[in-house]
Design a protein around this motif. Sequence first.
Motif, PDB file in Angstrom:
ATOM      1  N   VAL A 236       0.836  -1.201   0.000  1.00 37.12           N
ATOM      2  CA  VAL A 236       0.000   0.000   0.000  1.00 37.12           C
ATOM      3  C   VAL A 236       0.872   1.252   0.000  1.00 37.12           C
ATOM      4  O   VAL A 236       0.595   2.218  -0.720  1.00 37.12           O
ATOM      5  N   SER A 237       1.937   1.248   0.784  1.00 34.48           N
ATOM      6  CA  SER A 237       2.835   2.405   0.823  1.00 34.48           C
ATOM      7  C   SER A 237       3.500   2.651  -0.529  1.00 34.48           C
ATOM      8  O   SER A 237       3.560   3.781  -1.016  1.00 34.48           O
ATOM      9  N   VAL A 238       3.998   1.570  -1.143  1.00 39.35           N
ATOM     10  CA  VAL A 238       4.649   1.710  -2.444  1.00 39.35           C
ATOM     11  C   VAL A 238       3.634   2.108  -3.510  1.00 39.35           C
ATOM     12  O   VAL A 238       3.921   2.937  -4.388  1.00 39.35           O
ATOM     13  N   SER A 239       2.436   1.550  -3.435  1.00 44.64           N
ATOM     14  CA  SER A 239       1.414   1.895  -4.432  1.00 44.64           C
ATOM     15  C   SER A 239       1.064   3.379  -4.383  1.00 44.64           C
ATOM     16  O   SER A 239       0.719   3.976  -5.408  1.00 44.64           O
ATOM     17  N   GLN A 240       1.170   3.967  -3.195  1.00 38.44           N
ATOM     18  CA  GLN A 240       0.830   5.384  -3.095  1.00 38.44           C
ATOM     19  C   GLN A 240       1.880   6.261  -3.781  1.00 38.44           C
ATOM     20  O   GLN A 240       1.535   7.189  -4.503  1.00 38.44           O
ATOM     21  N   ILE A 241       3.149   5.968  -3.582  1.00 35.87           N
ATOM     22  CA  ILE A 241       4.148   6.796  -4.262  1.00 35.87           C
ATOM     23  C   ILE A 241       4.164   6.502  -5.759  1.00 35.87           C
ATOM     24  O   ILE A 241       4.485   7.378  -6.564  1.00 35.87           O
ATOM     25  N   ASP A 242       3.784   5.286  -6.133  1.00 38.98           N
ATOM     26  CA  ASP A 242       3.640   4.977  -7.548  1.00 38.98           C
ATOM     27  C   ASP A 242       2.525   5.823  -8.159  1.00 38.98           C
ATOM     28  O   ASP A 242       2.670   6.354  -9.272  1.00 38.98           O
ATOM     29  N   ALA A 243       1.419   5.970  -7.436  1.00 39.19           N
ATOM     30  CA  ALA A 243       0.323   6.819  -7.909  1.00 39.19           C
ATOM     31  C   ALA A 243       0.741   8.284  -7.970  1.00 39.19           C
ATOM     32  O   ALA A 243       0.241   9.051  -8.816  1.00 39.19           O
TER      33      ALA A 243
END
Length: 291
Positions: A236-243
């Motif tokens: 979830v943390s990585v997906s947020q910076i990816d977004a």
Amino acid sequence: MAINLNALREGPFESCFRTNCVHALSLLVFTRLRVDIWAFGTGQQYTAHQSTVVKLGNCIEGVTMVQSKFGNGGRMVPVLYYAPQSPPCRSVLMLARRIGLHLELKLMNEEELTAPAFLALNPQHTVPTLDDRGLVLSESRVILSYLASAYGNEADLYPRDYCARAVVDQRLQFDLGTFYQRVVDYFWPTLLFGASLEPMKKAKLEEALGWFESMLKYYQWAAGNHFTIADISLCVSVSQIDAFEFDLGAFPRVCAWFAKCKKELMPFGYEEINQAGANTLAGMFRANSKQ
């Protein structure tokens, strides 16, 4: 003490059941004695313990209300106070989907977070907050650990072996105290206040990504060779910076692991729960960064 709702279907209560209501019962008080309720038309048994009170409306409430309050093998349904765009909330929601846990969801806004009733539950007035029959927990990673232990049936999701579990706990703490904290430090001033991004904070986030890249050298997943709750939290943390369109190209192991996590979580609401929330925050970030 047992209440057989099927028995009430006959005689003077028949018309009540035609409308799926029980007019004869205005209040069911389940005392400290065990109470078994056989819900009409389901053949399922629901059990309450201690001093649980189920109110059947203004003398009228359907058996479906009783069914909604009891699930998960006869236990009261845990209540989750949440905001859909919140990364920590998204991790809890996906875990619940994965372990097949039904949650009673309470969507919170800013005003409700500071209401006296919620402050009594959680003085920090943060989400997610879980209330499981009086056990109140905040901090998403603690909630992940608790739900996986109390309701999960996957041995590897939160291992019982104390050495394997310690590695999972370490990764969760790394996410909480280092990685996700640096995500917030770098992006949230812009997201909330329209401030300029700071290069020094970007360097700190890249440092944390480098550490995670090194951790992935030894395992197939974040905390071992099996998917665990640490993968959910970190994903979830990585997906947020990816977004946020942060460049992950310098971290090939993180990229490969992230792709595996998305595939693993896709059947459990990755798009509708996680990606939708990440996109909402990314839209706010882009709007504020142009101010």
